[in-house]
Write a protein that holds these residues in place. Structure first.
Motif, PDB file in Angstrom:
ATOM      1  N   LEU B 125     -14.963   1.530 -31.229  1.00 27.41           N
ATOM      2  CA  LEU B 125     -14.155   2.082 -32.327  1.00 27.41           C
ATOM      3  C   LEU B 125     -14.964   3.043 -33.199  1.00 27.41           C
ATOM      4  CD1 LEU B 125     -12.200  -1.155 -33.361  1.00 27.41           C
ATOM      5  CD2 LEU B 125     -11.302   0.778 -32.083  1.00 27.41           C
ATOM      6  N   ARG B 128     -15.543   6.412 -31.538  1.00 31.42           N
ATOM      7  CA  ARG B 128     -14.318   7.225 -31.466  1.00 31.42           C
ATOM      8  C   ARG B 128     -14.166   8.084 -32.723  1.00 31.42           C
ATOM      9  NH1 ARG B 128     -10.533   5.655 -27.657  1.00 31.42           N
ATOM     10  NH2 ARG B 128     -10.929   3.696 -26.595  1.00 31.42           N
ATOM     11  N   ARG B 166      -7.761   7.343 -38.873  1.00 21.81           N
ATOM     12  CA  ARG B 166      -6.703   6.495 -39.424  1.00 21.81           C
ATOM     13  C   ARG B 166      -6.423   5.278 -38.540  1.00 21.81           C
ATOM     14  NH1 ARG B 166      -2.977   9.208 -42.503  1.00 21.81           N
ATOM     15  NH2 ARG B 166      -1.865   7.237 -42.578  1.00 21.81           N
ATOM     16  N   LEU B 167      -6.489   5.500 -37.223  1.00 24.71           N
ATOM     17  CA  LEU B 167      -6.156   4.408 -36.292  1.00 24.71           C
ATOM     18  C   LEU B 167      -7.329   3.471 -36.031  1.00 24.71           C
ATOM     19  CD1 LEU B 167      -4.008   5.884 -33.400  1.00 24.71           C
ATOM     20  CD2 LEU B 167      -3.332   4.269 -35.145  1.00 24.71           C
ATOM     21  N   PHE B 168      -8.516   4.033 -35.944  1.00 30.21           N
ATOM     22  CA  PHE B 168      -9.660   3.251 -35.471  1.00 30.21           C
ATOM     23  C   PHE B 168     -10.747   3.102 -36.525  1.00 30.21           C
ATOM     24  CE2 PHE B 168      -7.954   5.448 -31.642  1.00 30.21           C
ATOM     25  CZ  PHE B 168      -7.490   4.334 -30.986  1.00 30.21           C
ATOM     26  N   ARG B 170     -11.121   1.149 -38.966  1.00 32.02           N
ATOM     27  CA  ARG B 170     -11.468  -0.202 -39.449  1.00 32.02           C
ATOM     28  C   ARG B 170     -12.042  -1.027 -38.307  1.00 32.02           C
ATOM     29  NH1 ARG B 170      -6.479  -2.876 -42.761  1.00 32.02           N
ATOM     30  NH2 ARG B 170      -5.592  -0.982 -43.620  1.00 32.02           N
TER      31      ARG B 170
END
Lengths: 74, 228
Positions: B125, B128, B166-168, B170
């Protein structure tokens, strides 16, 4: 108030895909996920009515909450 | 070897002009495992002229369940070398560049020199998020996909977007650490990535900008969500 909860990917395992719940006014995301046995740190994306929300975001009548776990494999 | 009619079945999905654009294109595939292997395979078959494959791993037995570049004969080989061998046997007109190493922020300008598009097929993550930042700095479009168990996510991030962040943004690891990756999930998500990549390479609008596709192969649901 009525709130729709939508779970995605592995959050559905042993729980549900979509459910409507009657909740007291002032319920926040954290109050709602605790009885579902989902920890805040397990959530990658949290949307209320399609918009980004946080664990302390307060829900309103008619809201839809969508929760996604992190999917990171390649 | 020049094989007449190699791309005959790409018509009329792709015009001669589109096919020419693909043959003049270069795609970097970051991660050459489950997703990256299928992405490389499809981009080579469809006729992308140059592929840069980046992965610092060697093939192992646990890759056989899903990684198309792996076989019982090449366990222990560098993944990018195994991929090159297979791609050369599929389409010798494709120029394959193998990078035996991991993607790192400071290597970006060197790795992506002459590249037109980047495919994120990583399994970390945080990396990415770094990859998206590097792509944006270099004004490169990024097609990202991720998998875990029956599930996947896919989208397109163009310079100025922060879809991956935004997606990854966290956490360190996804649920794939407990759910694994079966054979079908990388194949599906890789194919979807290639469809979006081809659109970008031939100058069409991608479908998943400012959005992501949530894929559930258990229920066969494909749902698009907006990223504001």
């Amino acid at each position: 108030m009525r709130v729709t909860i939508k779970l995605f990917a592995t959050f559905r395992d042993g729980r549900f895909k979509v459910e409507e719940r009657d909740l007291p006014e002032g319920t926040c995301v954290l109050d709602l996920i605790q009885p579902l046995n989902i920890k805040p740190e397990e959530i990658a994306i949290c949307l209320i009515n399609g918009k980004d929300a946080k664990e302390h975001s307060v829900l309103k009548d008619g809201d839809t909450l969508a929760l996604f776990p992190p999917v990171g494999g390649g | 070897m020049k094989l007449e009619g190699r791309y005959a079945r790409n018509k009329k999905t792709l015009s001669d002009e589109d096919q020419l654009k693909l043959s003049n294109s270069c795609v970097a595939i970051v991660g050459c495992g489950g997703l990256g292997g299928y992405i490389a395979e499809e981009l080579a078959r469809i006729g992308v002229g140059r592929l840069v494959l980046i992965d610092g791993d060697r093939l192992e037995v646990s890759n056989l369940n899903r990684q198309i570049m792996s076989s019982e004969l090449n366990i222990g080989q560098w993944k990018v070398e195994a991929a090159r061998d297979r791609l050369q046997s599929i389409n010798s007109e494709v120029q394959v560049e193998e990078i035996k190493g991991w993607f790192e922020e400071e290597k970006g300008p060197e790795l992506f020199r002459g590249v037109d598009l980047v495919c994120d097929a990583l399994d970390s993550l945080p990396t990415r998020v770094v990859l998206e930042r590097v792509c944006h700095q270099m004004k490169l479009p990024l097609v990202f996909a991720s998998i875990a168990g029956w599930f996947g996510q896919l989208g397109v991030s163009l310079p100025g977007d922060f879809s991956v962040l935004r997606l990854f943004g966290r956490g360190e690891q996804g649920v794939e650490s407990t759910w694994g990756n079966p054979a079908f999930t990388p194949a599906v998500l890789a194919s979807l990535s290639v469809a979006e990549s081809v659109k970008l390479l031939i100058g069409r609008m991608p479908s998943l900008r400012h959005a992501w596709l949530q894929v559930d192969l258990q229920t066969m649901e494909f749902e698009q969500f907006e990223i504001q």
